[in-house]
Write a protein that holds these residues in place. Structure first.
Motif, PDB file in Angstrom:
ATOM      1  N   ILE A  36       0.981  -1.180   0.110  1.00 59.47           N
ATOM      2  CA  ILE A  36       0.135   0.086  -0.031  1.00 59.47           C
ATOM      3  C   ILE A  36       0.901   1.433   0.100  1.00 59.47           C
ATOM      4  O   ILE A  36       1.748   1.416   0.979  1.00 59.47           O
ATOM      5  N   ASN A  37       0.573   2.131  -0.933  1.00 56.42           N
ATOM      6  CA  ASN A  37       1.136   3.268  -0.887  1.00 56.42           C
ATOM      7  C   ASN A  37       0.572   4.473  -0.903  1.00 56.42           C
ATOM      8  O   ASN A  37      -0.523   4.570  -1.522  1.00 56.42           O
ATOM      9  N   GLU A  52      -7.186  13.373 -15.538  1.00 59.05           N
ATOM     10  CA  GLU A  52      -6.637  12.637 -16.485  1.00 59.05           C
ATOM     11  C   GLU A  52      -6.958  11.037 -16.505  1.00 59.05           C
ATOM     12  O   GLU A  52      -7.473  10.462 -17.480  1.00 59.05           O
ATOM     13  N   HIS A  53      -7.344  10.585 -15.327  1.00 62.43           N
ATOM     14  CA  HIS A  53      -7.580   9.203 -14.980  1.00 62.43           C
ATOM     15  C   HIS A  53      -9.053   8.865 -14.904  1.00 62.43           C
ATOM     16  O   HIS A  53      -9.380   7.912 -15.011  1.00 62.43           O
ATOM     17  N   LEU A  54      -9.605   9.833 -14.298  1.00 57.34           N
ATOM     18  CA  LEU A  54     -11.042   9.654 -13.766  1.00 57.34           C
ATOM     19  C   LEU A  54     -12.059  10.516 -14.463  1.00 57.34           C
ATOM     20  O   LEU A  54     -13.211  10.343 -14.499  1.00 57.34           O
ATOM     21  N   PHE A  65      -6.279   4.037  -5.960  1.00 58.37           N
ATOM     22  CA  PHE A  65      -6.443   3.034  -6.968  1.00 58.37           C
ATOM     23  C   PHE A  65      -6.132   1.647  -6.450  1.00 58.37           C
ATOM     24  O   PHE A  65      -5.036   1.444  -5.676  1.00 58.37           O
ATOM     25  N   ASP A  66      -7.200   0.757  -6.534  1.00 62.20           N
ATOM     26  CA  ASP A  66      -7.250  -0.592  -5.949  1.00 62.20           C
ATOM     27  C   ASP A  66      -6.570  -1.572  -6.929  1.00 62.20           C
ATOM     28  O   ASP A  66      -6.987  -1.823  -7.835  1.00 62.20           O
ATOM     29  N   GLY A  75      -2.645  -1.236  -3.273  1.00 64.02           N
ATOM     30  CA  GLY A  75      -3.096   0.086  -3.905  1.00 64.02           C
ATOM     31  C   GLY A  75      -2.392   1.204  -3.536  1.00 64.02           C
ATOM     32  O   GLY A  75      -1.369   1.274  -2.742  1.00 64.02           O
ATOM     33  N   ASP A  76      -2.654   2.286  -4.380  1.00 64.07           N
ATOM     34  CA  ASP A  76      -2.151   3.645  -4.193  1.00 64.07           C
ATOM     35  C   ASP A  76      -3.379   4.442  -3.823  1.00 64.07           C
ATOM     36  O   ASP A  76      -4.317   4.749  -4.404  1.00 64.07           O
ATOM     37  N   ILE A  77      -2.925   5.232  -2.700  1.00 65.50           N
ATOM     38  CA  ILE A  77      -3.718   6.093  -2.137  1.00 65.50           C
ATOM     39  C   ILE A  77      -3.258   7.707  -2.164  1.00 65.50           C
ATOM     40  O   ILE A  77      -2.064   7.922  -1.385  1.00 65.50           O
TER      41      ILE A  77
END
Length: 139
Positions: A36-37, A52-54, A65-66, A75-77
């Motif tokens: 987990i980041n 850009e992503h959503l 991002f799960d 994931g990345d939080i």
């Protein structure tokens, strides 16, 4: 393993305590801890990701991002420190309390909790409160 990354002039004072608490939250939900980041950033950084992503043209306090695999959480939080500061003021809570709420919010999403409907939001807030109380017990 929980990692803390900084893309802004902010640093957690208590990485070890936060990491232990997050690990306990994951265990309390019968999940396994993977990688987990947490990425702490400013509004501009998170806005760019949001757009850009959503495809969302708004500011937000957190985007997660799960990448979980089965019962193992990965994931990345991304967390905007500027939004956390503003939200703490708006909700009349301390910065540290609001930051912990946002930190656990991302993890709870990975555990399957949603917040898009009113009903789901009530459940999510209850879970956040429950998990926040775990932090205070450990200290």
């Amino acid at each position: 393993m929980i990692y803390f990354n900084y893309e802004t002039e902010f640093n957690l004072d208590n990485e070890e305590a936060i990491s232990k608490w997050i690990s306990n939250v994951i265990t309390s939900e019968s999940k396994k801890e993977g990688e987990i980041n947490y990425i702490f950033c400013d509004d501009d950084y998170l806005y760019k990701i949001n757009y850009e992503h959503l495809g969302h043209d708004t500011l937000t306090d957190i985007i997660s991002f799960d990448y979980s695999i089965g019962n193992e959480i990965h994931g990345d939080i991304f967390i905007s420190i500027e939004r956390v500061i503003d939200n703490a003021s708006d909700f009349k809570v301390s910065f540290n309390e609001e930051l912990k709420r946002v930190l656990v919010h991302g993890i709870l999403h990975y555990c399957g909790y949603k917040d898009k409907s009113e009903k789901d939001e009530v459940i999510m807030r209850g879970k956040e409160d429950e998990k926040l109380s775990l932090f205070h017990v450990e200290q």
